[in-house]
Design a protein around this motif. Structure first.
Motif: not given
Length: 701
Positions: A529-537
């Protein structure tokens, strides 16, 4: 070496290398495809006799399509195209008796006898798709025009199932693309019946793909199940060769995804079915007489279920082998279970069950170093007698296995040698290697592989071959970052093209963020549900940590490039972290997740109607539509997309470009007319030169 020369040579490195290796069920033969070398890339069918260690050529496409000089011109042209192509025999299937192999050439069906090397063409009712021999090799199933046929060696053809508007015996788009189920029918062990999938795509939305360079050509139409929309209707049926018909019963409304099917002599059919959001599944045994199913096991995860390839399957003692996860008492692993009893050590991350030797399982797994994969022999002991997994491979690298009877073939990829080296064993006794005729790459890349941050993210850094320590280098992040795929592997082929980029004056960095496989299930599923935030971080944190360890990395000049999910991530990086990334090349990026397919997107983001804010936040369009705040927020971006891409449709990039244009964000776009998703990624020489020129112009001096 200039790129055009390198590209021409790197493409040739795979020509002449063995591939598509299998072991016949009796262990007597190792079957594989291999071309005669870089100058003639058409794959031929070969067999290695395990008893003697000798190889034999079984089928040469050029000879099979050769004929009398009075052949029609079209047929002669076809043979010439085949000779010059890099395909040849694309795939094959073998019977369980170890005597026959079937394959197609130019839509025609051929059967090869492995003992005599005799190859015969079998007459069929039309162009052949997915031919599969019966267990004894006396009949062959195939699909033509969506109908499932059975033909015997004499050419007697039987239509087993045909229906207007539906297909029989083929995997639907979602099964092949997202669940890696590439087949749609399975022979019974006695060869008297077939378990076949019926696929009705009438309710799936039709999308129209049009090449703007050819306005006089009508658009092609594809059935594409996009997120939130309807899927194909898939059912299973048991078809007797004498005309009998039994439907397989399960709650298809609740469990619409048919993920895995197996049918062996050890028991009846086993199937795995999943709910639409894939958080719950069932392993069902099928009664082949009535089609009724019985729940053998339940699969559940609050994020998503991840079946292990090679399962479910019956063990010789009647228990059912199932892949699952261990996430309690401090354990975090992908494991194998037999009727609920753990049979693999909890420290392993099981990737695939490759086969059996005697009663032992041959398993591909990782054990703490995600850049490597090793082979284990797992003894299937009765419940309560302990775990016994013996590591077979010891050298660094990425190992695969193929096993049957008492024969084991191990393929090894590594940094210190080119291509895959296949070694053949009968029991513990070496029986030789499968020879490779591939060319050797011109140099050996030497990436520095290490894990960084408190999350132990796998990374690799590659320098120019002439690099002098102390000289600062601009950084090129070469990225994918999406689920199911690793970039940081101890494999030479992964670093050949990156070495060209490095020699062009960059420190090339690859990072496997959370969401990529090989570490632990919790690592895989942190992106839910949050791959943009986790992956970019993760990407930003890893890059910062690498700069502390590699002081020659100049973080004031960072470019990022990627394709498909990597294209999405490259664009995301410059839109949301322009303080870190200074320009991006985004190839075929997914920009609006509501335009991508159901099973993939909903697995990670849920249904659009249930979480529109989740979709908006993970989309590129929301960030692209915001006007930049100053020059440092308006990082340049190069967009590349195939105009007839039927996987990530061109609308993704067109919508992104429109949003950026309206917001005043600088970008360039290269539309690749006539190119699909894969073809666009393979347009090497000129395209990568354009990428290089763009990055050099865009990075701060």
């Amino acid at each position: 070496m200039d790129y055009p020369e390198l590209a021409a040579r790197t493409r040739r490195f795979s020509y002449g290398a063995p591939r598509a290796v299998t072991v016949s069920a009796d262990g007597a033969h190792v079957i594989f495809l291999r071309s005669s070398g870089p100058e003639d890339p058409a794959d031929q069918l070969w067999v290695l006799d395990v008893a003697t260690g000798q190889e034999r050529l079984v089928a040469d496409p050029a000879q099979l399509l050769a004929g009398d000089e009075d052949l029609p011109a079209a047929e002669r042209a076809l043979r010439e195209r085949l000779r010059l192509s890099a395909s040849g025999i694309g795939s094959y299937t073998a019977d369980s008796s170890g005597t026959a192999v079937v394959f197609t050439l130019a839509g025609r069906l051929f059967r090869a006898d492995l003992r005599s090397s005799e190859v015969r063409e079998i007459p069929t009712a039309g162009d052949v798709v997915d031919p599969r021999p019966a267990p004894r090799g006396d009949r062959i199933g195939y699909v033509t025009n969506g109908a499932l046929h059975i033909v015997d060696a004499g050419g007697n053809d039987q239509v087993l199932a045909a229906e207007d508007g539906v297909t029989w015996g083929l995997a639907e788009f979602i099964a092949a693309e997202e669940f890696h189920r590439f087949r749609g029918y399975w022979w019974s062990p006695d060869g008297r019946a077939v378990l076949a999938a019926r696929v009705d795509e009438s309710r799936v939305p039709r999308w129209h793909l049009h090449d703007p360079a050819n306005p006089d050509q009508p658009p092609s139409t594809v059935a594409y199940p996009h997120a939130g929309g309807p899927n194909a209707d898939v059912s299973l049926h048991l078809l007797d060769l004498d005309g009998g018909w039994v439907d397989v019963h399960w709650d298809r409304e609740t469990y619409p995804y048919l993920v895995c099917v197996s049918w062996s002599e050890s028991g009846g059919p086993l199937i795995t079915v999943l709910r639409r959001l894939q958080q719950h599944g069932l392993v069902l045994s099928v009664d082949p007489r009535t089609g009724e199913t019985q729940v053998h096991a339940e699969l559940a995860d609050p994020r998503w279920v991840e079946p292990v390839p090679g399962t479910p399957a019956y063990l010789p003692d009647g228990r059912v082998l199932i892949g699952g996860e261990l996430a309690h008492d401090g354990y975090d692993a992908r494991c194998l279970f037999a009727d609920g009893s753990l049979i693999t050590p909890p420290g392993l991350y099981v990737r695939r069950v490759s086969g059996r030797i005697d009663n032992d399982l041959i398993v591909e797994a990782q054990d703490g170093e995600p850049s490597e994969q090793h082979i284990y022999r797992v003894r299937v002991s009765p419940a309560g007698t302990g775990l016994d997994a013996r590591k077979i491979t010891t050298t660094a690298g990425w190992h695969t296995a193929h096993a049957a009877g008492n024969t084991l073939v191990i393929g090894a990829l590594a940094l210190d040698h080119a291509g895959t080296r296949y070694r053949v064993y009968r029991g513990d006794e070496p029986r030789g290697e499968i020879a490779s005729r591939a060319a050797t790459p011109p140099y050996t890349p030497r990436p520095v592989l290490q894990r960084v941050t408190d999350r132990q993210l796998p990374t690799g850094v590659l320098y120019p071959r002439n690099h002098v320590a102390g000289r600062k280098l601009p950084v090129l992040v070469d990225i994918y970052g999406g689920p199911g795929h690793q970039e940081v592997l101890a494999v030479r082929s992964r670093w050949i093209e990156r070495q060209w980029w490095a020699d062009a004056g960059f420190a090339v960095v690859a990072i496997d963020n959370r969401g990529t496989p090989g570490v632990a299930p919790s690592f895989d599923k942190a992106i839910h549900r949050r791959f943009a935030d986790v992956i970019l971080a993760d990407q930003v944190d890893a890059l910062t940590a690498l700069a502390d360890k590699h002081t020659d990395l100049d973080l004031s000049r960072v470019a990022i490039r990627g394709w498909s999910f990597g294209g999405y991530l490259s664009a995301l990086a410059v839109l949301r972290r322009p303080d870190v990334y200074h320009c991006a090349v985004a190839g075929a990026p997914v920009t609006d997740w509501e335009l991508y397919d159901t099973a993939y997107t909903e697995r990670y983001l849920g249904l659009p109607n249930d979480g529109s804010d989740v979709y908006a936040h993970n989309s590129l369009l929301e960030s692209a539509a915001e006007p930049p705040i100053g020059a440092d927020d308006a990082r340049p971006m190069l967009l590349i997309h195939g105009m007839v891409d039927d996987n990530v449709v061109a609308a993704h990039t067109l919508r992104l470009s429109a949003a950026m244009l309206a917001a005043g964000r600088p970008h360039s776009m290269i539309p690749l007319t006539g190119a699909t998703h894969l073809a666009a990624g393979g347009l090497s020489e000129r395209l990568l030169r354009l990428e290089l020129d763009f990055i050099r112009r865009s990075l701060p001096s």
